[in-house]
Design a protein around this motif. Structure first.
Motif, PDB file in Angstrom:
ATOM      1  N   VAL A  74      14.031  62.721  -7.292  1.00  0.00           N
ATOM      2  CA  VAL A  74      14.559  61.988  -6.142  1.00  0.00           C
ATOM      3  C   VAL A  74      13.990  60.571  -6.115  1.00  0.00           C
ATOM      4  O   VAL A  74      14.723  59.594  -5.929  1.00  0.00           O
ATOM      5  N   TRP A  75      12.695  60.443  -6.334  1.00  0.00           N
ATOM      6  CA  TRP A  75      12.049  59.127  -6.326  1.00  0.00           C
ATOM      7  C   TRP A  75      12.562  58.260  -7.480  1.00  0.00           C
ATOM      8  O   TRP A  75      12.901  57.090  -7.291  1.00  0.00           O
ATOM      9  N   LEU A  76      12.635  58.840  -8.686  1.00  0.00           N
ATOM     10  CA  LEU A  76      13.102  58.082  -9.847  1.00  0.00           C
ATOM     11  C   LEU A  76      14.564  57.655  -9.689  1.00  0.00           C
ATOM     12  O   LEU A  76      14.938  56.547 -10.088  1.00  0.00           O
ATOM     13  N   ALA A  77      15.388  58.514  -9.093  1.00  0.00           N
ATOM     14  CA  ALA A  77      16.786  58.144  -8.840  1.00  0.00           C
ATOM     15  C   ALA A  77      16.854  56.974  -7.857  1.00  0.00           C
ATOM     16  O   ALA A  77      17.667  56.055  -8.032  1.00  0.00           O
ATOM     17  N   GLU A  85      14.297  49.992 -13.502  1.00  0.00           N
ATOM     18  CA  GLU A  85      14.538  50.864 -14.651  1.00  0.00           C
ATOM     19  C   GLU A  85      13.248  51.461 -15.197  1.00  0.00           C
ATOM     20  O   GLU A  85      13.199  52.603 -15.586  1.00  0.00           O
ATOM     21  N   LYS A  86      12.194  50.671 -15.272  1.00  0.00           N
ATOM     22  CA  LYS A  86      10.916  51.137 -15.816  1.00  0.00           C
ATOM     23  C   LYS A  86       9.842  50.851 -14.787  1.00  0.00           C
ATOM     24  O   LYS A  86       9.380  49.727 -14.644  1.00  0.00           O
ATOM     25  N   TYR A  88       6.771  51.404 -14.620  1.00  0.00           N
ATOM     26  CA  TYR A  88       5.460  50.969 -15.075  1.00  0.00           C
ATOM     27  C   TYR A  88       5.453  49.505 -15.501  1.00  0.00           C
ATOM     28  O   TYR A  88       4.418  48.925 -15.696  1.00  0.00           O
ATOM     29  N   LYS A  89       6.621  48.905 -15.655  1.00  0.00           N
ATOM     30  CA  LYS A  89       6.706  47.504 -16.039  1.00  0.00           C
ATOM     31  C   LYS A  89       7.124  46.639 -14.855  1.00  0.00           C
ATOM     32  O   LYS A  89       7.469  45.499 -15.013  1.00  0.00           O
ATOM     33  N   THR A  90       7.101  47.217 -13.668  1.00  0.00           N
ATOM     34  CA  THR A  90       7.525  46.517 -12.469  1.00  0.00           C
ATOM     35  C   THR A  90       6.355  46.430 -11.504  1.00  0.00           C
ATOM     36  O   THR A  90       5.603  47.367 -11.341  1.00  0.00           O
ATOM     37  N   SER A  91       6.245  45.321 -10.844  1.00  0.00           N
ATOM     38  CA  SER A  91       5.205  45.141  -9.846  1.00  0.00           C
ATOM     39  C   SER A  91       5.395  46.145  -8.717  1.00  0.00           C
ATOM     40  O   SER A  91       6.524  46.397  -8.286  1.00  0.00           O
ATOM     41  N   PRO A  92       4.294  46.707  -8.195  1.00  0.00           N
ATOM     42  CA  PRO A  92       4.430  47.637  -7.072  1.00  0.00           C
ATOM     43  C   PRO A  92       4.976  46.949  -5.823  1.00  0.00           C
ATOM     44  O   PRO A  92       5.375  47.607  -4.883  1.00  0.00           O
ATOM     45  N   ASN A  93       5.003  45.632  -5.812  1.00  0.00           N
ATOM     46  CA  ASN A  93       5.533  44.904  -4.666  1.00  0.00           C
ATOM     47  C   ASN A  93       6.990  44.501  -4.840  1.00  0.00           C
ATOM     48  O   ASN A  93       7.553  43.819  -3.989  1.00  0.00           O
TER      49      ASN A  93
END
Length: 173
Positions: A74-77, A85-86, A88-93
């Motif tokens: 659910v979270w990934l969708a 898309e990824k 881990y390559k995106t800022s948490p903000n």
């Protein structure tokens, strides 16, 4: 060489499989229960919670890997729907990550060393239990790990891991 399988690490390694759905499923993975907040008596309006984790799905010690996978699906969708898309390559903000924060599953509180005063003892019980079931495990910095990553392919690994986790972190001695 050791393979670390702390709570978060194990979830990250295995969270991409499973089917759709989500939420807090019961122990058998059947049915889901939704919670609804109602205003306090007297007609007052409900105040937003100051807890940033309020409403997030909570993984339990006895959650099966299928239950955990459904929560993460659910979270990934949501992340994908919001252009992430990824993760881990995106800022948490990033806006997409922020939009989905309320759907990101929380690890069981018992697995948080900051909130579990018996965490170190519980880790040793976990390792002992895993070893008793033929899954060669060791205490590592911050938790426990497998002596060999191939142990995750052992028959009944998921059931053994869940059972040992409940035994180690769920029982008061």
């Amino acid at each position: 060489m050791f393979t670390s399988v702390g709570a978060t690490g194990l979830v990250v390694l295995t969270a991409c499989g499973g089917g759709g759905g989500g939420g807090d499923a019961d122990k058998g993975g059947q049915g889901e229960v939704a919670s609804i907040s109602t205003p306090a008596a007297g007609g007052g309006s409900a105040q937003p919670s100051a807890d940033p984790d309020a409403g997030r799905p909570q993984i339990r010690l006895d959650s099966t890997q299928d239950d955990i996978n459904r929560m993460y699906d659910v979270w990934l969708a949501c992340l994908k729907e919001n252009g992430v898309e990824k993760k881990y390559k995106t800022s948490p903000n990033a806006p997409g990550v922020k939009a989905c924060k309320g759907k990101e599953p929380l690890d069981p509180p018992e697995l948080d060393p900051a909130n579990n005063p018996d965490y170190s003892d519980d880790v040793r019980i976990m390792v002992k239990c895993m070893n008793e079931h033929g899954i060669k495990s060791v205490v590592v910095e911050g938790g426990w790990g497998l002596e060999d990553g191939a142990s995750m392919n052992a028959p009944n690994y998921a059931e053994i891991q869940t059972g040992c986790q409940v035994k180690a972190f769920g029982e008061d001695e």
